[in-house]
Write a protein that holds these residues in place. Structure first.
Motif, PDB file in Angstrom:
ATOM      1  N   ASN A   1       0.804  -1.231   0.000  1.00 56.67           N
ATOM      2  CA  ASN A   1       0.000   0.000   0.000  1.00 56.67           C
ATOM      3  C   ASN A   1       0.833   1.276   0.000  1.00 56.67           C
ATOM      4  O   ASN A   1       0.321   2.325  -0.364  1.00 56.67           O
ATOM      5  CB  ASN A   1      -0.946   0.024   1.195  1.00 56.67           C
ATOM      6  CG  ASN A   1      -2.077  -0.963   1.047  1.00 56.67           C
ATOM      7  OD1 ASN A   1      -2.342  -1.467  -0.035  1.00 56.67           O
ATOM      8  ND2 ASN A   1      -2.737  -1.261   2.145  1.00 56.67           N
ATOM      9  N   HIS A   2       2.071   1.213   0.433  1.00 54.50           N
ATOM     10  CA  HIS A   2       2.845   2.436   0.603  1.00 54.50           C
ATOM     11  C   HIS A   2       4.038   2.578  -0.334  1.00 54.50           C
ATOM     12  O   HIS A   2       4.505   3.689  -0.552  1.00 54.50           O
ATOM     13  CB  HIS A   2       3.318   2.569   2.051  1.00 54.50           C
ATOM     14  CG  HIS A   2       2.180   2.699   3.006  1.00 54.50           C
ATOM     15  ND1 HIS A   2       1.434   3.848   3.116  1.00 54.50           N
ATOM     16  CD2 HIS A   2       1.628   1.823   3.872  1.00 54.50           C
ATOM     17  CE1 HIS A   2       0.480   3.669   4.009  1.00 54.50           C
ATOM     18  NE2 HIS A   2       0.580   2.437   4.481  1.00 54.50           N
ATOM     19  N   LEU A   3       4.530   1.474  -0.875  1.00 55.59           N
ATOM     20  CA  LEU A   3       5.680   1.558  -1.772  1.00 55.59           C
ATOM     21  C   LEU A   3       5.224   1.529  -3.226  1.00 55.59           C
ATOM     22  O   LEU A   3       4.327   0.761  -3.580  1.00 55.59           O
ATOM     23  CB  LEU A   3       6.634   0.387  -1.547  1.00 55.59           C
ATOM     24  CG  LEU A   3       7.396   0.342  -0.235  1.00 55.59           C
ATOM     25  CD1 LEU A   3       8.279  -0.902  -0.193  1.00 55.59           C
ATOM     26  CD2 LEU A   3       8.228   1.584  -0.034  1.00 55.59           C
ATOM     27  N   PRO A   4       5.855   2.340  -4.071  1.00 59.65           N
ATOM     28  CA  PRO A   4       5.545   2.248  -5.502  1.00 59.65           C
ATOM     29  C   PRO A   4       6.052   0.904  -6.054  1.00 59.65           C
ATOM     30  O   PRO A   4       6.879   0.232  -5.419  1.00 59.65           O
ATOM     31  CB  PRO A   4       6.291   3.428  -6.114  1.00 59.65           C
ATOM     32  CG  PRO A   4       7.306   3.833  -5.119  1.00 59.65           C
ATOM     33  CD  PRO A   4       6.826   3.385  -3.779  1.00 59.65           C
TER      34      PRO A   4
ATOM     35  N   GLN B   1       8.703  -1.858  -4.473  1.00 59.40           N
ATOM     36  CA  GLN B   1       8.242  -3.189  -4.084  1.00 59.40           C
ATOM     37  C   GLN B   1       9.150  -4.257  -4.679  1.00 59.40           C
ATOM     38  O   GLN B   1       9.474  -5.248  -4.012  1.00 59.40           O
ATOM     39  CB  GLN B   1       6.803  -3.418  -4.544  1.00 59.40           C
ATOM     40  CG  GLN B   1       5.778  -2.603  -3.802  1.00 59.40           C
ATOM     41  CD  GLN B   1       4.374  -2.850  -4.302  1.00 59.40           C
ATOM     42  OE1 GLN B   1       4.032  -3.948  -4.732  1.00 59.40           O
ATOM     43  NE2 GLN B   1       3.543  -1.827  -4.252  1.00 59.40           N
TER      44      GLN B   1
ATOM     45  N   TYR C   1      14.817   5.328  -2.160  1.00 62.22           N
ATOM     46  CA  TYR C   1      13.550   6.002  -1.890  1.00 62.22           C
ATOM     47  C   TYR C   1      13.588   6.677  -0.528  1.00 62.22           C
ATOM     48  O   TYR C   1      14.304   6.239   0.365  1.00 62.22           O
ATOM     49  CB  TYR C   1      12.383   4.999  -1.932  1.00 62.22           C
ATOM     50  CG  TYR C   1      12.047   4.569  -3.333  1.00 62.22           C
ATOM     51  CD1 TYR C   1      11.030   5.196  -4.043  1.00 62.22           C
ATOM     52  CD2 TYR C   1      12.754   3.558  -3.964  1.00 62.22           C
ATOM     53  CE1 TYR C   1      10.721   4.815  -5.333  1.00 62.22           C
ATOM     54  CE2 TYR C   1      12.459   3.174  -5.261  1.00 62.22           C
ATOM     55  CZ  TYR C   1      11.438   3.814  -5.936  1.00 62.22           C
ATOM     56  OH  TYR C   1      11.145   3.446  -7.222  1.00 62.22           O
TER      57      TYR C   1
ATOM     58  N   ARG D   1      10.829   8.503   2.443  1.00 65.13           N
ATOM     59  CA  ARG D   1       9.429   8.588   2.840  1.00 65.13           C
ATOM     60  C   ARG D   1       8.958  10.033   2.781  1.00 65.13           C
ATOM     61  O   ARG D   1       9.600  10.944   3.291  1.00 65.13           O
ATOM     62  CB  ARG D   1       9.261   8.035   4.241  1.00 65.13           C
ATOM     63  CG  ARG D   1       7.822   7.870   4.608  1.00 65.13           C
ATOM     64  CD  ARG D   1       7.684   7.114   5.889  1.00 65.13           C
ATOM     65  NE  ARG D   1       6.277   6.978   6.177  1.00 65.13           N
ATOM     66  CZ  ARG D   1       5.776   6.161   7.055  1.00 65.13           C
ATOM     67  NH1 ARG D   1       6.575   5.403   7.737  1.00 65.13           N
ATOM     68  NH2 ARG D   1       4.503   6.094   7.257  1.00 65.13           N
TER      69      ARG D   1
ATOM     70  N   MET E   1       2.902   9.401   3.958  1.00 60.01           N
ATOM     71  CA  MET E   1       2.588   7.972   4.020  1.00 60.01           C
ATOM     72  C   MET E   1       3.230   7.178   2.891  1.00 60.01           C
ATOM     73  O   MET E   1       3.197   5.960   2.897  1.00 60.01           O
ATOM     74  CB  MET E   1       1.069   7.768   3.959  1.00 60.01           C
ATOM     75  CG  MET E   1       0.347   8.158   5.225  1.00 60.01           C
ATOM     76  SD  MET E   1      -1.431   7.875   5.130  1.00 60.01           S
ATOM     77  CE  MET E   1      -1.550   6.227   4.524  1.00 60.01           C
ATOM     78  N   TYR E   2       3.800   7.851   1.907  1.00 61.25           N
ATOM     79  CA  TYR E   2       4.297   7.167   0.724  1.00 61.25           C
ATOM     80  C   TYR E   2       5.787   7.344   0.547  1.00 61.25           C
ATOM     81  O   TYR E   2       6.398   8.218   1.160  1.00 61.25           O
ATOM     82  CB  TYR E   2       3.540   7.664  -0.518  1.00 61.25           C
ATOM     83  CG  TYR E   2       2.074   7.356  -0.404  1.00 61.25           C
ATOM     84  CD1 TYR E   2       1.578   6.092  -0.695  1.00 61.25           C
ATOM     85  CD2 TYR E   2       1.175   8.327   0.050  1.00 61.25           C
ATOM     86  CE1 TYR E   2       0.241   5.793  -0.552  1.00 61.25           C
ATOM     87  CE2 TYR E   2      -0.167   8.017   0.194  1.00 61.25           C
ATOM     88  CZ  TYR E   2      -0.625   6.750  -0.114  1.00 61.25           C
ATOM     89  OH  TYR E   2      -1.954   6.457   0.044  1.00 61.25           O
ATOM     90  N   TRP E   3       6.360   6.547  -0.295  1.00 54.87           N
ATOM     91  CA  TRP E   3       7.788   6.583  -0.581  1.00 54.87           C
ATOM     92  C   TRP E   3       7.987   7.113  -1.987  1.00 54.87           C
ATOM     93  O   TRP E   3       7.312   6.692  -2.921  1.00 54.87           O
ATOM     94  CB  TRP E   3       8.389   5.195  -0.439  1.00 54.87           C
ATOM     95  CG  TRP E   3       8.374   4.724   0.990  1.00 54.87           C
ATOM     96  CD1 TRP E   3       7.308   4.258   1.697  1.00 54.87           C
ATOM     97  CD2 TRP E   3       9.470   4.734   1.889  1.00 54.87           C
ATOM     98  NE1 TRP E   3       7.685   3.964   2.977  1.00 54.87           N
ATOM     99  CE2 TRP E   3       9.005   4.236   3.118  1.00 54.87           C
ATOM    100  CE3 TRP E   3      10.805   5.096   1.761  1.00 54.87           C
ATOM    101  CZ2 TRP E   3       9.840   4.092   4.233  1.00 54.87           C
ATOM    102  CZ3 TRP E   3      11.629   4.953   2.873  1.00 54.87           C
ATOM    103  CH2 TRP E   3      11.141   4.451   4.100  1.00 54.87           C
ATOM    104  N   VAL E   4       8.926   8.034  -2.133  1.00 57.56           N
ATOM    105  CA  VAL E   4       9.200   8.647  -3.440  1.00 57.56           C
ATOM    106  C   VAL E   4      10.695   8.479  -3.739  1.00 57.56           C
ATOM    107  O   VAL E   4      11.514   8.374  -2.830  1.00 57.56           O
ATOM    108  CB  VAL E   4       8.817  10.145  -3.443  1.00 57.56           C
ATOM    109  CG1 VAL E   4       7.309  10.314  -3.270  1.00 57.56           C
ATOM    110  CG2 VAL E   4       9.546  10.918  -2.375  1.00 57.56           C
TER     111      VAL E   4
END
Length: 68
Positions: free
Chosen positions: A15-18, A22, A58, A60, A63-66
């Motif tokens: 749900n959180h990693l692109p 992943q 990446y 954080r 909530m997401y990782w870029v």
């Protein structure tokens, strides 16, 4: 246990990693899991190594990782 595909990853990872992150997590986890076969804390070690691999490329953002 190793993860054959990204859809088998834990929900929090999915749900959180692109998708590319992943892939990195899964590959690092599976490799570390195999390399630590005799370690009683094998899964914990593999999880830590997988997150370290993700954190190299990446960062954080909320909530997401870029990508860095």
């Amino acid at each position: 246990m190793p993860y054959p595909t990204n859809s088998d990853l834990p929900v929090g990872v999915r749900n959180h990693l692109p998708p590319h992150a992943q892939d990195i997590f899964r590959a690092a986890f599976n490799r570390a899991y195999a390399d630590h076969a005799l370690d009683p804390r094998r899964e914990e070690a593999a999880r830590r190594i997988a997150w370290a691999a993700v954190k190299r490329l990446y960062v954080r953002d909320g909530m997401y990782w870029v990508p860095r």
